[in-house]
Scaffold this active site. Structure first.
Site, PDB file in Angstrom:
ATOM      1  N   ASP A  43      41.357  42.743  38.500  1.00 51.89           N
ATOM      2  CA  ASP A  43      41.257  42.736  39.965  1.00 51.89           C
ATOM      3  C   ASP A  43      42.374  41.867  40.464  1.00 51.89           C
ATOM      4  O   ASP A  43      42.583  40.648  39.817  1.00 51.89           O
ATOM      5  CB  ASP A  43      39.792  42.080  40.308  1.00 51.89           C
ATOM      6  CG  ASP A  43      39.715  41.646  41.645  1.00 51.89           C
ATOM      7  OD1 ASP A  43      39.441  42.629  42.268  1.00 51.89           O
ATOM      8  OD2 ASP A  43      39.772  40.329  41.851  1.00 51.89           O
ATOM      9  N   TYR A  48      46.885  36.860  46.288  1.00 48.07           N
ATOM     10  CA  TYR A  48      46.796  35.835  45.026  1.00 48.07           C
ATOM     11  C   TYR A  48      48.484  36.025  44.507  1.00 48.07           C
ATOM     12  O   TYR A  48      49.054  35.195  43.474  1.00 48.07           O
ATOM     13  CB  TYR A  48      46.261  36.542  43.832  1.00 48.07           C
ATOM     14  CG  TYR A  48      44.724  36.927  44.230  1.00 48.07           C
ATOM     15  CD1 TYR A  48      44.226  36.055  44.909  1.00 48.07           C
ATOM     16  CD2 TYR A  48      44.139  37.600  43.043  1.00 48.07           C
ATOM     17  CE1 TYR A  48      42.826  36.287  45.222  1.00 48.07           C
ATOM     18  CE2 TYR A  48      42.803  37.460  43.329  1.00 48.07           C
ATOM     19  CZ  TYR A  48      42.114  37.213  44.094  1.00 48.07           C
ATOM     20  OH  TYR A  48      40.763  37.246  44.143  1.00 48.07           O
ATOM     21  N   HIS A 106      39.994  41.733  52.019  1.00 47.02           N
ATOM     22  CA  HIS A 106      39.580  40.779  51.498  1.00 47.02           C
ATOM     23  C   HIS A 106      38.746  39.663  52.166  1.00 47.02           C
ATOM     24  O   HIS A 106      37.902  38.993  51.489  1.00 47.02           O
ATOM     25  CB  HIS A 106      40.871  39.852  51.011  1.00 47.02           C
ATOM     26  CG  HIS A 106      40.880  38.917  49.921  1.00 47.02           C
ATOM     27  ND1 HIS A 106      41.873  38.583  49.396  1.00 47.02           N
ATOM     28  CD2 HIS A 106      40.039  38.144  49.553  1.00 47.02           C
ATOM     29  CE1 HIS A 106      41.503  37.725  48.219  1.00 47.02           C
ATOM     30  NE2 HIS A 106      40.374  37.481  48.489  1.00 47.02           N
ATOM     31  N   SER A 134      35.056  42.544  50.796  1.00 44.64           N
ATOM     32  CA  SER A 134      35.029  41.397  50.158  1.00 44.64           C
ATOM     33  C   SER A 134      34.542  40.212  51.063  1.00 44.64           C
ATOM     34  O   SER A 134      35.226  40.234  52.097  1.00 44.64           O
ATOM     35  CB  SER A 134      36.366  41.093  49.451  1.00 44.64           C
ATOM     36  OG  SER A 134      36.283  39.514  48.826  1.00 44.64           O
ATOM     37  N   ARG A 233      37.989  33.949  24.589  1.00 43.64           N
ATOM     38  CA  ARG A 233      37.211  33.935  25.779  1.00 43.64           C
ATOM     39  C   ARG A 233      37.287  35.392  26.379  1.00 43.64           C
ATOM     40  O   ARG A 233      36.227  35.995  26.521  1.00 43.64           O
ATOM     41  CB  ARG A 233      37.260  32.883  26.977  1.00 43.64           C
ATOM     42  CG  ARG A 233      37.154  31.501  26.325  1.00 43.64           C
ATOM     43  CD  ARG A 233      37.555  30.615  27.488  1.00 43.64           C
ATOM     44  NE  ARG A 233      36.964  29.147  27.037  1.00 43.64           N
ATOM     45  CZ  ARG A 233      37.312  28.165  27.658  1.00 43.64           C
ATOM     46  NH1 ARG A 233      37.668  28.064  28.900  1.00 43.64           N
ATOM     47  NH2 ARG A 233      36.878  26.731  27.556  1.00 43.64           N
TER      48      ARG A 233
HETATM   49  N1  LIG Z   1      37.276  38.115  46.726  1.00 47.63           N
HETATM   50  C1  LIG Z   1      37.290  36.984  46.670  1.00 47.63           C
HETATM   51  O1  LIG Z   1      37.450  36.089  47.897  1.00 47.63           O
HETATM   52  C2  LIG Z   1      37.176  36.098  45.175  1.00 47.63           C
HETATM   53  C3  LIG Z   1      37.420  34.895  45.241  1.00 47.63           C
HETATM   54  C4  LIG Z   1      37.189  34.316  43.940  1.00 47.63           C
HETATM   55  C5  LIG Z   1      37.532  35.192  42.715  1.00 47.63           C
HETATM   56  N2  LIG Z   1      37.738  36.501  43.024  1.00 47.63           N
HETATM   57  C6  LIG Z   1      37.931  37.322  41.845  1.00 47.63           C
HETATM   58  O2  LIG Z   1      37.019  37.184  40.850  1.00 47.63           O
HETATM   59  C7  LIG Z   1      37.676  36.689  39.536  1.00 47.63           C
HETATM   60  C8  LIG Z   1      36.818  35.610  38.923  1.00 47.63           C
HETATM   61  O3  LIG Z   1      36.484  34.648  39.604  1.00 47.63           O
HETATM   62  P1  LIG Z   1      37.171  32.986  39.282  1.00 47.63           P
HETATM   63  O4  LIG Z   1      38.276  33.451  38.647  1.00 47.63           O
HETATM   64  O5  LIG Z   1      37.308  32.542  40.621  1.00 47.63           O
HETATM   65  O6  LIG Z   1      35.935  32.386  38.284  1.00 47.63           O
HETATM   66  P2  LIG Z   1      35.203  32.740  36.884  1.00 47.63           P
HETATM   67  O7  LIG Z   1      35.614  34.121  36.366  1.00 47.63           O
HETATM   68  O8  LIG Z   1      33.616  32.530  37.541  1.00 47.63           O
HETATM   69  O9  LIG Z   1      35.430  31.334  36.103  1.00 47.63           O
HETATM   70  C9  LIG Z   1      36.864  31.062  35.718  1.00 47.63           C
HETATM   71  C10 LIG Z   1      36.587  29.911  35.047  1.00 47.63           C
HETATM   72  O10 LIG Z   1      35.620  29.992  33.848  1.00 47.63           O
HETATM   73  C11 LIG Z   1      36.377  29.742  32.588  1.00 47.63           C
HETATM   74  N3  LIG Z   1      35.808  30.688  31.479  1.00 47.63           N
HETATM   75  C12 LIG Z   1      36.051  32.182  31.467  1.00 47.63           C
HETATM   76  N4  LIG Z   1      35.358  32.631  30.646  1.00 47.63           N
HETATM   77  C13 LIG Z   1      34.795  31.529  29.811  1.00 47.63           C
HETATM   78  C14 LIG Z   1      34.060  31.538  28.737  1.00 47.63           C
HETATM   79  N5  LIG Z   1      33.815  32.642  27.935  1.00 47.63           N
HETATM   80  N6  LIG Z   1      33.746  30.271  28.304  1.00 47.63           N
HETATM   81  C15 LIG Z   1      34.098  29.261  29.151  1.00 47.63           C
HETATM   82  N7  LIG Z   1      34.884  29.149  30.174  1.00 47.63           N
HETATM   83  C16 LIG Z   1      35.204  30.520  30.343  1.00 47.63           C
HETATM   84  C17 LIG Z   1      37.932  29.775  32.943  1.00 47.63           C
HETATM   85  O11 LIG Z   1      38.569  28.869  32.264  1.00 47.63           O
HETATM   86  P3  LIG Z   1      39.963  29.434  31.353  1.00 47.63           P
HETATM   87  O12 LIG Z   1      41.093  30.199  32.321  1.00 47.63           O
HETATM   88  O13 LIG Z   1      40.458  28.125  30.920  1.00 47.63           O
HETATM   89  O14 LIG Z   1      39.341  29.978  30.239  1.00 47.63           O
HETATM   90  C18 LIG Z   1      37.802  29.389  34.510  1.00 47.63           C
HETATM   91  O15 LIG Z   1      38.125  27.997  34.677  1.00 47.63           O
HETATM   92  C19 LIG Z   1      38.799  36.037  40.191  1.00 47.63           C
HETATM   93  O16 LIG Z   1      40.017  35.676  39.045  1.00 47.63           O
HETATM   94  C20 LIG Z   1      39.410  36.943  41.143  1.00 47.63           C
HETATM   95  O17 LIG Z   1      40.090  38.142  40.760  1.00 47.63           O
HETATM   96  C21 LIG Z   1      37.838  37.073  44.293  1.00 47.63           C
END
Ligand SMILES: NC(=O)c1ccc[n+]([C@@H]2O[C@H](COP(=O)([O-])OP(=O)(O)OC[C@H]3O[C@@H](n4cnc5c(N)ncnc54)[C@H](OP(=O)(O)O)[C@@H]3O)[C@@H](O)[C@H]2O)c1
Length: 286
Positions: A43, A48, A106, A134, A233
Site C-alpha cells: 500500500d 507518501y 485518498h 479512503s 515484526r
Molecule cells: N488512507 C489513509 O489515510 C492512511 C492513513 C494512515 C495509514 N495508512 C496506511 O496504513 C498503513 C498502516 O498504518 P500505520 O503505518 O499508520 O500504522 P500501523 O501499521 O497500525 O502501526 C505502525 C507502527 O506499529 C509498529 N509495529 C508494527 N508491527 C509491529 C509489531 N509486530 N510489534 C510491535 N510494533 C509493531 C511500527 O513500528 P516499527 O516500524 O518501528 O516496527 C509502527 O510504529 C500505512 O503504512 C499506510 O500504508 C493509510
C-alpha cells in the site's frame, strides 16, 4: 493466508504491507524485504512521496507482477477528472507497472466526483483492476456509492481493536465493499502491545498482542496493512493472518472498541480540513 474476494471478482490478500511515513531512501529496501518475507499486497499513495521507491523495490524483488497487489491513492491536489487521470499515468510510471490493482481516492476533499470518474475510466481501460475510497465515512461513503454505477470495491479507513468501525461495516455490506484497515496496530499506540485481553487471547494461539490485533481483523475478512521496518515484526505480522480467532474471541474483543480515542483525524475538524487541502508537493521531502 487467504484472499478477500472483491465484488468485481478480483482477489485481494487479507494482509499487506503499508508504506506510510517510510522515507523515500528506505522504501525500496523496505518493500523488497516485505516481498522477500512473503507479502504480496503493498500500500502506497501519491502523498507518501515514495511511489517511485516502492516501484523500484517491486521490480528489484523479482516477484512476478501477476503475484503482486499494488494499492495507491490519488491525492487531493490531483482531484478532478482530467488531473486525476494525468496523476494515474504518473503513478503508473513511478510504480513501473502497466496497471494498479487497487486505486483509491485518498481523502474526501476536492472534486471527488471528477476524481471518481477518472477512476472508473482507468478501470474500463484496464489501468486499474479495482477502485475505492479512503476516509470517506458513513454519509460521505454512501453519497459516492449511490452516485456512481461502479460501487467502491474497497474502503480504506482507520480500523483496529480500539476503533472497530462496526457501524461503517454494516454500511459497506449493502454495497459489497470490502474494508481495508489502515493503522491496524493503532499506529503503534503502546497500550495495544500491552493490552491484557489481546495478550490473554493471543496466548491461546501462541500469538503476541500485536499479532492478535491483526488476527482480530483478518479473521473477520478485514484486510490489514501494518507497517514495520523490522524483519522480525514483518514475519510476525504476516503469520497472524494464518490464525483464525473464534467467534467467541472476536465477540470478547469487541469490548475494546472505543477504549481510546481514534488516531485518525476527525474529517469534520475545520483545522484538519484546511491542513489537508494545503498538503501538496511543498511537503515533499527534500
Ligand atoms: N488512507 C489513509 O489515510 C492512511 C492513513 C494512515 C495509514 N495508512 C496506511 O496504513 C498503513 C498502516 O498504518 P500505520 O503505518 O499508520 O500504522 P500501523 O501499521 O497500525 O502501526 C505502525 C507502527 O506499529 C509498529 N509495529 C508494527 N508491527 C509491529 C509489531 N509486530 N510489534 C510491535 N510494533 C509493531 C511500527 O513500528 P516499527 O516500524 O518501528 O516496527 C509502527 O510504529 C500505512 O503504512 C499506510 O500504508 C493509510
Amino acid at each position: 493466508m487467504h484472499n478477500i474476494h472483491l465484488s468485481n471478482g478480483i482477489e485481494m490478500p487479507v494482509l499487506g504491507f503499508g508504506t506510510y511515513l517510510i522515507k523515500p531512501e528506505d522504501c525500496a529496501q523496505a518493500v523488497e524485504q516485505a516481498l522477500a518475507c512473503g507479502y504480496r499486497l503493498i500500500d502506497t499513495a501519491q502523498a507518501y512521496f515514495n511511489e517511485a521507491e516502492t516501484g523500484a523495490g517491486l521490480v528489484k524483488s523479482g516477484v512476478p507482477r501477476s503475484e503482486l497487489f499494488i494499492t495507491t491513492k490519488v491525492w487531493i491536489s490531483n482531484a478532478g477528472e482530467k488531473q486525476a487521470m494525468q496523476s494515474i499515468e504518473e503513478s503508473l510510471r513511478r510504480l513501473q507497472t502497466d496497471y494498479i490493482d487497487l486505486l483509491l481516492i485518498h481523502q474526501p476533499f476536492g472534486d471527488v466526483y471528477g476524481t471518481y470518474r477518472a477512476l472508473e475510466q482507468a478501470l474500463s481501460q484496464g489501468k486499474v483492476r479495482a477502485v475505492g475510497l479512503s476516509n470517506f465515512l458513513n454519509g460521505r461513503f454512501i453519497d459516492m456509492a449511490e452516485h456512481f454505477e461502479v460501487k467502491p470495491q474497497v474502503l480504506q479507513a482507520e480500523t483496529h481493536v480500539y476503533n472497530q468501525q462496526r457501524g461503517m461495516r454494516a454500511v459497506l455490506k449493502d454495497y459489497g465493499t470490502a474494508l481495508m484497515a489502515w493503522g491496524p496496530l493503532a499506529q503503534g499506540r503502546p497500550e495495544l502491545f500491552a493490552e491484557p485481553l489481546l495478550q490473554e487471547i493471543g496466548a491461546r494461539h501462541g500469538l503476541k498482542a500485536a499479532q492478535t490485533a491483526l488476527a482480530f481483523l483478518t479473521s473477520q475478512g478485514i484486510c490489514a496493512i501494518p507497517k514495520t521496518l523490522h524483519k522480525e515484526r514483518l514475519e510476525q505480522n504476516l503469520q497472524a493472518a494464518d490464525v483464525t480467532l473464534s467467534a467467541e474471541e472476536i465477540t470478547a474483543l469487541t469490548a475494546l472498541d472505543h477504549k481510546y480515542p481514534p488516531a485518525a483525524a476527525d474529517f469534520n475538524d475545520p483545522e484538519l480540513t484546511r491542513f489537508l487541502l494545503s498538503y501538496s508537493d511543498k511537503f515533499k521531502p527534500a
